[in-house]
Design an enzyme around this catalytic site. Structure first.
Site, short mmCIF file in Angstrom:
data_model
loop_
_atom_site.label_atom_id
_atom_site.label_comp_id
_atom_site.label_asym_id
_atom_site.label_seq_id
_atom_site.Cartn_x
_atom_site.Cartn_y
_atom_site.Cartn_z
N GLU A 140 0.85 -1.19 0.00
CA GLU A 140 0.00 0.00 0.00
C GLU A 140 0.89 1.24 0.00
O GLU A 140 2.01 1.22 0.52
CB GLU A 140 -0.89 0.00 1.25
CG GLU A 140 -1.85 1.18 1.33
CD GLU A 140 -2.83 1.06 2.49
OE1 GLU A 140 -3.69 1.96 2.63
OE2 GLU A 140 -2.75 0.08 3.26
N ASN A 192 -12.19 -1.11 -0.60
CA ASN A 192 -11.49 -1.60 0.60
C ASN A 192 -12.25 -1.19 1.85
O ASN A 192 -12.57 -0.01 2.03
CB ASN A 192 -10.07 -1.01 0.66
CG ASN A 192 -9.39 -1.33 1.98
OD1 ASN A 192 -8.92 -2.44 2.19
ND2 ASN A 192 -9.32 -0.36 2.87
N GLU A 193 -12.56 -2.17 2.70
CA GLU A 193 -13.14 -1.92 4.03
C GLU A 193 -14.23 -0.85 4.00
O GLU A 193 -14.25 0.07 4.81
CB GLU A 193 -12.03 -1.53 5.02
CG GLU A 193 -11.07 -2.68 5.30
CD GLU A 193 -10.05 -2.36 6.39
OE1 GLU A 193 -10.03 -1.22 6.91
OE2 GLU A 193 -9.26 -3.26 6.73
N GLU A 241 -6.13 -9.15 4.07
CA GLU A 241 -5.30 -8.47 5.07
C GLU A 241 -5.29 -9.34 6.32
O GLU A 241 -6.35 -9.60 6.90
CB GLU A 241 -5.81 -7.07 5.42
CG GLU A 241 -5.60 -6.03 4.35
CD GLU A 241 -5.95 -4.63 4.82
OE1 GLU A 241 -5.75 -4.32 6.02
OE2 GLU A 241 -6.43 -3.83 3.98
#
Length: 503
Positions: free
Chosen positions: A28, A173-174, A293
């Site tokens: 990232e 993402n999330e 993750e």
């Protein structure tokens, strides 16, 4: 010494094939993962593109099959166009997720170049926080379409004649997290993920898509989030993501080593939710899991709160891992392998410097953290078919868990190489554990190696000055016994790899 632990495995009783992508990782634009991690143009070991060759060699040593990029929380505010074209014309941006400055020296094309050098594939994430369908379809056109359109011709203009052909894509993402830029409800996200995925598939029908699942098991919307999102996007997506980190902030090692039991429950609950949606829709497609993750993360929390904002690549999330962390990582790997029938992709987060198995100094060396070793062993030796483990083990209770087996173990049969590999953690921090493995269904075999990662000090770490304080040895005592069995002693608080050659 505690009572004996046993495991019986039979070559015909199988959980499932290991998808090599279960050993993936993550880069990232966060901290020094990119700048100072994989890329450092003025480093003595930088190549012609500025990539650190010493880091590349350590990555190759892990045989990483896929790397998720560019985030993470970062992706929810990222304009991918900022990272293509001439570097000297790229903008510097305020990066809101981690409150840094993103210089965009590295972007999509450079990352694809790095993937080739690292012998890995890319798992790309698209921004469904501040952006959506249009930008996702443009990015996949830029990446995967051959030529003759605006975005594919722009890629060619940027010096990349051939398409990158990225085949695995994360839809945001999330998105369940209030900390996420563009946080959405499950209905808002499920609709957007479905429509974005449809458009991306119209550009390239050969891709696989990952829907954003719960950010961790403790989210108040878990598992209703997965049920709603998959209800809306079942026909479009192939995987649902899950994320989980563990820590030992209370300095309770026994409880820390037991936390992978929670991971087992997390995985099983998400699988059940996926199957519920399939049954509800009378569908034929199984939705599998991308555990994209996972790791230990807690050491750097206090330090990160002291960082001044708006720096370029500050030292964020730089956990220095110790021996007990490596044991937890080993248990987490075993947890995923035990559901290899449904956990098809996973990404240890992250790969370099940021909660990572590899650490570097700017301008200095790169070295292996303690967690490098179980990750490496699983990736190298854990390819093949996971066998059903029939395990008996002495048990104990911890603060948060009851009936915790001292033995955490799984077996992988590589038929092509005529090998069976046993991965085992002894959670007992005070005593060794006798271990008997029944492999009689395989006929004749020999023990080729018993690798052990152990250390008297559970808090011992590897550093730039002392990179080899916690390293594995091959002096384990696994040996043949009568009746198609193997006898071994697992040292207290140890990670073990017992390699068996079939004859």
């Amino acid at each position: 010494m505690t009572d004996k632990a046993t495991m019986i495995v039979d070559k015909d009783f199988q959980i499932g094939e290991v998808d090599k992508r279960i050993y993936g990782s993550f880069i990232e634009h966060l901290g020094r993962a990119v700048y100072g991690g994989i890329y450092e143009a003025d480093h003595p070991q930088a190549d012609e593109q500025g990539f650190r060759s010493d880091v590349l060699e350590l990555v190759k040593g892990l045989d990483v099959p896929i790397v998720r990029y560019p985030g993470g929380n970062f992706v929810s505010g990222y304009n991918w166009e900022d990272g293509v074209g001439p570097v000297d014309q790229r903008p510097k941006r305020l990066e809101l997720a981690w409150r840094t400055i993103e210089p965009n020296w590295i972007g999509f094309n450079e990352f694809m170049d790095w993937c080739k050098k690292a012998n890995t594939d890319a798992m790309m994430a698209v921004n469904l926080g501040t952006r959506g369908i249009d930008d996702a379809r443009n990015l996949i056109e830029y990446s995967n379409h051959k030529s003759g359109s605006y975005w594919s011709d722009l890629r060619i203009q940027h010096g990349y004649k051939d398409p990158h052909n990225v085949k695995t894509w994360c839809l945001g993402n999330e998105m369940d997290g209030p900390w996420q830029i563009g946080h959405k409800t499950s209905v808002e996200y499920g609709r957007l993920a479905n429509e974005t995925g449809k458009a991306m598939r119209w550009v390239d029908p050969t891709i696989e898509l990952v829907a954003s699942g719960s950010s961790f098991i403790g989210m108040p919307t878990f598992p209703e989030w997965e049920a709603t999102v998959l209800d809306l996007a079942y026909d479009t997506v192939d995987y649902v993501s899950i994320h989980q980190y563990y820590g030992n902030s209370q300095n309770d090692t026994s409880n820390f080593l037991a936390q992978s039991i929670s991971m087992d429950s997390y995985i099983n609950t998400v699988i059940s939710t996926c199957d519920y949606v399939q049954a509800k829709k009378r569908g034929k497609k199984k939705i599998n899991l991308s555990f994209d993750e996972w790791n230990v993360w807690y050491h750097s929390n206090a330090q990160d709160k002291k960082l001044d904002p708006w720096q370029i690549a500050p030292p964020q999330l730089e956990d220095v891992y110790n021996h007990e962390d490596a044991l937890v990582v080993g248990c987490m790997l075993i947890s995923m392998l035990k559901r290899a029938d449904r956990v098809k992709m996973a990404c240890i987060a992250q790969l370099v410097n940021v909660i990572a198995p590899i650490m570097t100094q700017n301008g200095g060396p790169a070295w292996k953290q303690t967690i490098y070793y179980p990750y490496m062993h699983a990736s190298i030796f854990g390819r093949g078919t996971v066998l059903v483990p029939l395990v008996k083990s002495p048990k104990h209770d911890t603060k948060d868990f009851t009936d915790v087996p001292y033995l955490e173990t799984v077996a992988v049969h590589n038929e092509e190489k005529e090998e069976v590999t046993i991965f085992a953690v002894n959670r007992n921090i005070e005593e060794a554990l006798p271990f008997e493995i029944d492999l009689r269904s395989f006929g004749a075999f020999t023990v080729s190696e018993h690798i052990v990662l152990e250390h008297e000090d559970l808090k011992m770490t590897n550093t730039a000055e002392a990179p080899n304080r916690v390293t594995p040895h091959t002096s384990g005592n696994a040996a043949l016994a009568d009746g198609g069995k193997i006898q071994a002693t697992l040292s207290k608080a140890s990670w073990n790899v017992i390699r068996i050659k079939l004859t």
